[in-house]
Motif scaffolding. Structure first.
Motif, PDB file in Angstrom:
ATOM      1  N   UNK A 166       5.543 -33.348 -23.752  1.00 22.40           N
ATOM      2  CA  UNK A 166       6.113 -32.863 -22.491  1.00 22.40           C
ATOM      3  C   UNK A 166       5.133 -31.935 -21.784  1.00 22.40           C
ATOM      4  N   UNK A 167       4.476 -31.052 -22.543  1.00 18.53           N
ATOM      5  CA  UNK A 167       3.505 -30.138 -21.946  1.00 18.53           C
ATOM      6  C   UNK A 167       2.290 -30.885 -21.403  1.00 18.53           C
ATOM      7  N   UNK A 168       1.831 -31.908 -22.124  1.00 23.06           N
ATOM      8  CA  UNK A 168       0.700 -32.710 -21.631  1.00 23.06           C
ATOM      9  C   UNK A 168       1.058 -33.410 -20.321  1.00 23.06           C
ATOM     10  N   UNK A 169       2.279 -33.938 -20.238  1.00 24.87           N
ATOM     11  CA  UNK A 169       2.714 -34.590 -18.999  1.00 24.87           C
ATOM     12  C   UNK A 169       2.827 -33.581 -17.859  1.00 24.87           C
ATOM     13  N   UNK A 220       0.560 -31.291 -12.824  1.00 27.86           N
ATOM     14  CA  UNK A 220      -0.024 -30.171 -12.080  1.00 27.86           C
ATOM     15  C   UNK A 220      -1.449 -30.488 -11.647  1.00 27.86           C
ATOM     16  N   UNK A 221      -2.231 -31.148 -12.511  1.00 26.04           N
ATOM     17  CA  UNK A 221      -3.585 -31.535 -12.135  1.00 26.04           C
ATOM     18  C   UNK A 221      -3.557 -32.524 -10.972  1.00 26.04           C
ATOM     19  N   UNK A 222      -2.600 -33.450 -10.987  1.00 27.74           N
ATOM     20  CA  UNK A 222      -2.466 -34.386  -9.873  1.00 27.74           C
ATOM     21  C   UNK A 222      -2.081 -33.661  -8.587  1.00 27.74           C
ATOM     22  N   UNK A 223      -1.198 -32.668  -8.691  1.00 30.35           N
ATOM     23  CA  UNK A 223      -0.812 -31.898  -7.506  1.00 30.35           C
ATOM     24  C   UNK A 223      -1.986 -31.106  -6.958  1.00 30.35           C
ATOM     25  N   UNK A 224      -2.806 -30.540  -7.846  1.00 29.38           N
ATOM     26  CA  UNK A 224      -3.996 -29.814  -7.399  1.00 29.38           C
ATOM     27  C   UNK A 224      -4.960 -30.765  -6.706  1.00 29.38           C
ATOM     28  N   UNK A 280      -4.198 -33.530  -5.137  1.00 28.73           N
ATOM     29  CA  UNK A 280      -3.617 -33.874  -3.826  1.00 28.73           C
ATOM     30  C   UNK A 280      -3.815 -32.735  -2.829  1.00 28.73           C
ATOM     31  N   UNK A 281      -3.625 -31.504  -3.275  1.00 27.71           N
ATOM     32  CA  UNK A 281      -3.813 -30.354  -2.380  1.00 27.71           C
ATOM     33  C   UNK A 281      -5.267 -30.249  -1.930  1.00 27.71           C
ATOM     34  N   UNK A 282      -6.207 -30.512  -2.834  1.00 32.13           N
ATOM     35  CA  UNK A 282      -7.631 -30.487  -2.455  1.00 32.13           C
ATOM     36  C   UNK A 282      -7.950 -31.604  -1.473  1.00 32.13           C
ATOM     37  N   UNK A 283      -7.378 -32.768  -1.685  1.00 31.16           N
ATOM     38  CA  UNK A 283      -7.614 -33.878  -0.761  1.00 31.16           C
ATOM     39  C   UNK A 283      -7.034 -33.576   0.616  1.00 31.16           C
ATOM     40  N   UNK A 284      -5.839 -32.993   0.650  1.00 32.66           N
ATOM     41  CA  UNK A 284      -5.244 -32.619   1.933  1.00 32.66           C
ATOM     42  C   UNK A 284      -6.083 -31.558   2.627  1.00 32.66           C
ATOM     43  N   UNK A 285      -6.584 -30.579   1.879  1.00 31.77           N
ATOM     44  CA  UNK A 285      -7.420 -29.537   2.462  1.00 31.77           C
ATOM     45  C   UNK A 285      -8.713 -30.139   3.014  1.00 31.77           C
ATOM     46  N   UNK A 286      -9.306 -31.059   2.268  1.00 31.08           N
ATOM     47  CA  UNK A 286     -10.530 -31.705   2.753  1.00 31.08           C
ATOM     48  C   UNK A 286     -10.246 -32.498   4.030  1.00 31.08           C
ATOM     49  N   UNK A 287      -9.086 -33.130   4.099  1.00 30.78           N
ATOM     50  CA  UNK A 287      -8.721 -33.876   5.305  1.00 30.78           C
ATOM     51  C   UNK A 287      -8.501 -32.931   6.481  1.00 30.78           C
ATOM     52  N   UNK A 288      -7.811 -31.835   6.239  1.00 35.10           N
ATOM     53  CA  UNK A 288      -7.485 -30.913   7.327  1.00 35.10           C
ATOM     54  C   UNK A 288      -8.695 -30.146   7.840  1.00 35.10           C
TER      55      UNK A 288
END
Length: 130
Positions: A36-39, A44-48, A50-58
């Motif tokens: 459960x912790x690994x998942x 969280x790594x996927x969310x980070x 996505x946030x970096x990709x959105x920041x790069x886009x913006x």
């Protein structure tokens, strides 16, 4: 006596079986917790990411330039706006009113102290002069 030993052996066997089962159950429970912790870490790594990709886009320069042209009323730079650094006013110099008053009184010069072995005009009074 043999029956008592048989009974003690059976009880010891049951105790060891219960202990082995409890260890196995704890092991399975901790393995599930680890999964459960690994998942959760992966999510969280996927969310980070996505946030970096959105920041790069913006923050793409061409997107920001288009927004600046559209929303800000900017004028192009004129040639008379470009000057040398010497022509800019000196905003870093501060006016010191007390310092100017001391200069007017002539008190801006360094004084000599007895340690420096001065000429004696700024010497301290001694006990003989009292």
């Amino acid at each position: 006596m043999i029956r008592v030993l048989n009974l003690l052996t059976v009880l010891a066997l049951l105790g060891s079986a219960i202990y082995a089962y409890s260890i196995k159950y704890e092991t399975v429970l901790r393995a599930e917790t680890i999964m459960h912790l690994k998942h959760a870490i992966k999510n969280k790594q996927d969310q980070i990411g996505m946030a970096r990709a959105e920041w790069a886009y913006l923050t793409r320069p061409e997107r920001l330039q288009a927004l600046a042209d559209k929303l800000l009323d900017l004028r192009p730079i004129a040639l008379n706006q470009i000057v040398k650094a010497d022509a800019l006013p000196n905003k870093g110099a501060r006016v010191d009113g007390i310092g100017r008053k001391l200069e007017a009184l002539g008190l801006d010069q360094p004084t000599t102290t007895p340690r420096e072995g001065g000429s004696g005009d700024a010497a301290t009074p001694t006990s003989a002069q009292r």
